[in-house]
Design a protein around this motif. Structure first.
Motif, PDB file in Angstrom:
ATOM      1  N   THR A 123       0.796  -1.223   0.000  1.00  0.00           N
ATOM      2  CA  THR A 123       0.000   0.000   0.000  1.00  0.00           C
ATOM      3  C   THR A 123       0.830   1.275   0.000  1.00  0.00           C
ATOM      4  O   THR A 123       0.376   2.308  -0.480  1.00  0.00           O
ATOM      5  N   TYR A 124       2.052   1.224   0.535  1.00  0.00           N
ATOM      6  CA  TYR A 124       2.852   2.435   0.632  1.00  0.00           C
ATOM      7  C   TYR A 124       3.501   2.770  -0.705  1.00  0.00           C
ATOM      8  O   TYR A 124       3.809   1.897  -1.517  1.00  0.00           O
ATOM      9  N   VAL A 125       3.766   4.049  -0.895  1.00  0.00           N
ATOM     10  CA  VAL A 125       4.568   4.501  -2.021  1.00  0.00           C
ATOM     11  C   VAL A 125       6.041   4.284  -1.663  1.00  0.00           C
ATOM     12  O   VAL A 125       6.457   4.540  -0.531  1.00  0.00           O
ATOM     13  N   VAL A 126       6.805   3.815  -2.600  1.00  0.00           N
ATOM     14  CA  VAL A 126       8.222   3.552  -2.383  1.00  0.00           C
ATOM     15  C   VAL A 126       9.041   4.451  -3.302  1.00  0.00           C
ATOM     16  O   VAL A 126       8.735   4.583  -4.485  1.00  0.00           O
ATOM     17  N   ARG A 158       4.108   3.910  -7.187  1.00  0.00           N
ATOM     18  CA  ARG A 158       2.858   4.102  -6.462  1.00  0.00           C
ATOM     19  C   ARG A 158       1.812   3.252  -7.159  1.00  0.00           C
ATOM     20  O   ARG A 158       1.498   3.483  -8.323  1.00  0.00           O
ATOM     21  N   TRP A 159       1.310   2.283  -6.435  1.00  0.00           N
ATOM     22  CA  TRP A 159       0.426   1.282  -7.017  1.00  0.00           C
ATOM     23  C   TRP A 159       1.142   0.661  -8.225  1.00  0.00           C
ATOM     24  O   TRP A 159       2.176   0.047  -8.058  1.00  0.00           O
ATOM     25  N   THR A 160       0.654   0.827  -9.422  1.00  0.00           N
ATOM     26  CA  THR A 160       1.300   0.243 -10.605  1.00  0.00           C
ATOM     27  C   THR A 160       2.048   1.294 -11.426  1.00  0.00           C
ATOM     28  O   THR A 160       2.629   0.976 -12.462  1.00  0.00           O
ATOM     29  N   ASP A 161       2.031   2.534 -10.954  1.00  0.00           N
ATOM     30  CA  ASP A 161       2.710   3.611 -11.679  1.00  0.00           C
ATOM     31  C   ASP A 161       4.149   3.748 -11.210  1.00  0.00           C
ATOM     32  O   ASP A 161       4.436   3.731 -10.020  1.00  0.00           O
ATOM     33  N   THR A 162       5.043   3.894 -12.154  1.00  0.00           N
ATOM     34  CA  THR A 162       6.452   4.087 -11.845  1.00  0.00           C
ATOM     35  C   THR A 162       6.918   5.451 -12.355  1.00  0.00           C
ATOM     36  O   THR A 162       6.394   5.978 -13.330  1.00  0.00           O
ATOM     37  N   TYR A 163       7.902   5.993 -11.650  1.00  0.00           N
ATOM     38  CA  TYR A 163       8.415   7.324 -11.950  1.00  0.00           C
ATOM     39  C   TYR A 163       9.938   7.270 -11.903  1.00  0.00           C
ATOM     40  O   TYR A 163      10.526   6.600 -11.058  1.00  0.00           O
ATOM     41  N   TYR A 164      10.573   8.001 -12.814  1.00  0.00           N
ATOM     42  CA  TYR A 164      12.029   8.006 -12.887  1.00  0.00           C
ATOM     43  C   TYR A 164      12.550   9.418 -13.142  1.00  0.00           C
ATOM     44  O   TYR A 164      11.912  10.209 -13.830  1.00  0.00           O
ATOM     45  N   ALA A 208      12.955   4.854   0.567  1.00  0.00           N
ATOM     46  CA  ALA A 208      12.012   5.610   1.381  1.00  0.00           C
ATOM     47  C   ALA A 208      10.606   5.104   1.131  1.00  0.00           C
ATOM     48  O   ALA A 208      10.308   4.581   0.055  1.00  0.00           O
ATOM     49  N   ALA A 209       9.748   5.283   2.111  1.00  0.00           N
ATOM     50  CA  ALA A 209       8.370   4.823   1.974  1.00  0.00           C
ATOM     51  C   ALA A 209       7.423   5.737   2.743  1.00  0.00           C
ATOM     52  O   ALA A 209       7.804   6.325   3.769  1.00  0.00           O
ATOM     53  N   ASP A 210       6.227   5.826   2.226  1.00  0.00           N
ATOM     54  CA  ASP A 210       5.215   6.647   2.890  1.00  0.00           C
ATOM     55  C   ASP A 210       3.839   6.208   2.414  1.00  0.00           C
ATOM     56  O   ASP A 210       3.675   5.823   1.270  1.00  0.00           O
ATOM     57  N   PRO A 211       2.826   6.304   3.275  1.00  0.00           N
ATOM     58  CA  PRO A 211       1.497   5.876   2.847  1.00  0.00           C
ATOM     59  C   PRO A 211       0.809   6.857   1.906  1.00  0.00           C
ATOM     60  O   PRO A 211      -0.095   6.463   1.165  1.00  0.00           O
ATOM     61  N   ASN A 222       3.091  15.335  -0.985  1.00  0.00           N
ATOM     62  CA  ASN A 222       3.845  16.371  -1.672  1.00  0.00           C
ATOM     63  C   ASN A 222       4.453  15.889  -2.978  1.00  0.00           C
ATOM     64  O   ASN A 222       5.214  16.612  -3.604  1.00  0.00           O
ATOM     65  N   GLY A 223       4.134  14.684  -3.375  1.00  0.00           N
ATOM     66  CA  GLY A 223       4.642  14.197  -4.644  1.00  0.00           C
ATOM     67  C   GLY A 223       5.665  13.096  -4.493  1.00  0.00           C
ATOM     68  O   GLY A 223       6.462  13.103  -3.543  1.00  0.00           O
ATOM     69  N   VAL A 224       5.677  12.196  -5.425  1.00  0.00           N
ATOM     70  CA  VAL A 224       6.555  11.027  -5.376  1.00  0.00           C
ATOM     71  C   VAL A 224       8.024  11.428  -5.421  1.00  0.00           C
ATOM     72  O   VAL A 224       8.881  10.794  -4.820  1.00  0.00           O
ATOM     73  N   GLY A 225       8.324  12.492  -6.104  1.00  0.00           N
ATOM     74  CA  GLY A 225       9.714  12.877  -6.327  1.00  0.00           C
ATOM     75  C   GLY A 225      10.327  13.779  -5.278  1.00  0.00           C
ATOM     76  O   GLY A 225      11.499  14.152  -5.401  1.00  0.00           O
TER      77      GLY A 225
END
Length: 123
Positions: free
Chosen positions: A31-34, A52-58, A95-98, A102-105
């Motif tokens: 459940t947490y964003v990594v 976040r869920w199935t979305d990835t960011y780079y 890092a992880a947060d539920p 403030n944004g994934v990045g």
């Protein structure tokens, strides 16, 4: 309190690959964003990748070379790093947060952090 522990860092040569792992003390990765961040000597900590869920960011500097993933059954997250460059040399943090409101990045979005693992890339 959730604890994160990174592993897999080391010294490699340009063009090599590494896999960083992040293990959580609780089953949060379903459940947490990594996020993965890194900090090079004398530089600010910077975002590398997030999921976040199935979305990835780079970040632009690693897109196409790094892949973030997670195994919710094992409570682990991984960062596969291919075609490493000398500019990738840094301490890498998980890092992880539920919520990451403030944004994934943004590093201030994350409540829980690992201690970091060193990656050194030499030519």
């Amino acid at each position: 309190q959730v604890q994160l522990v990174e592993s897999g860092g080391g010294a490699v040569q340009t063009g090599d690959s590494l896999v960083l792992s992040c293990e959580a003390s609780a089953p949060i990765f379903n459940t947490y964003v990594v996020g993965w961040f890194r900090q090079a000597p004398g530089k600010d900590r910077e975002f590398v990748a997030g999921i976040r869920w199935t979305d990835t960011y780079y970040s632009g500097s690693v897109k196409g070379r790094f892949t973030i993933s997670r195994d919710t059954a094992k409570s682990t997250a991984e960062l596969l790093m291919n075609n490493l460059k000398s500019g990738d040399t840094a301490v890498y943090y998980c890092a992880a947060d539920p919520d990451v409101n403030n944004g994934v990045g943004l590093d201030k979005s994350y409540r829980y952090w690992g201690q970091g693992t060193q990656v050194t890339v030499s030519s």
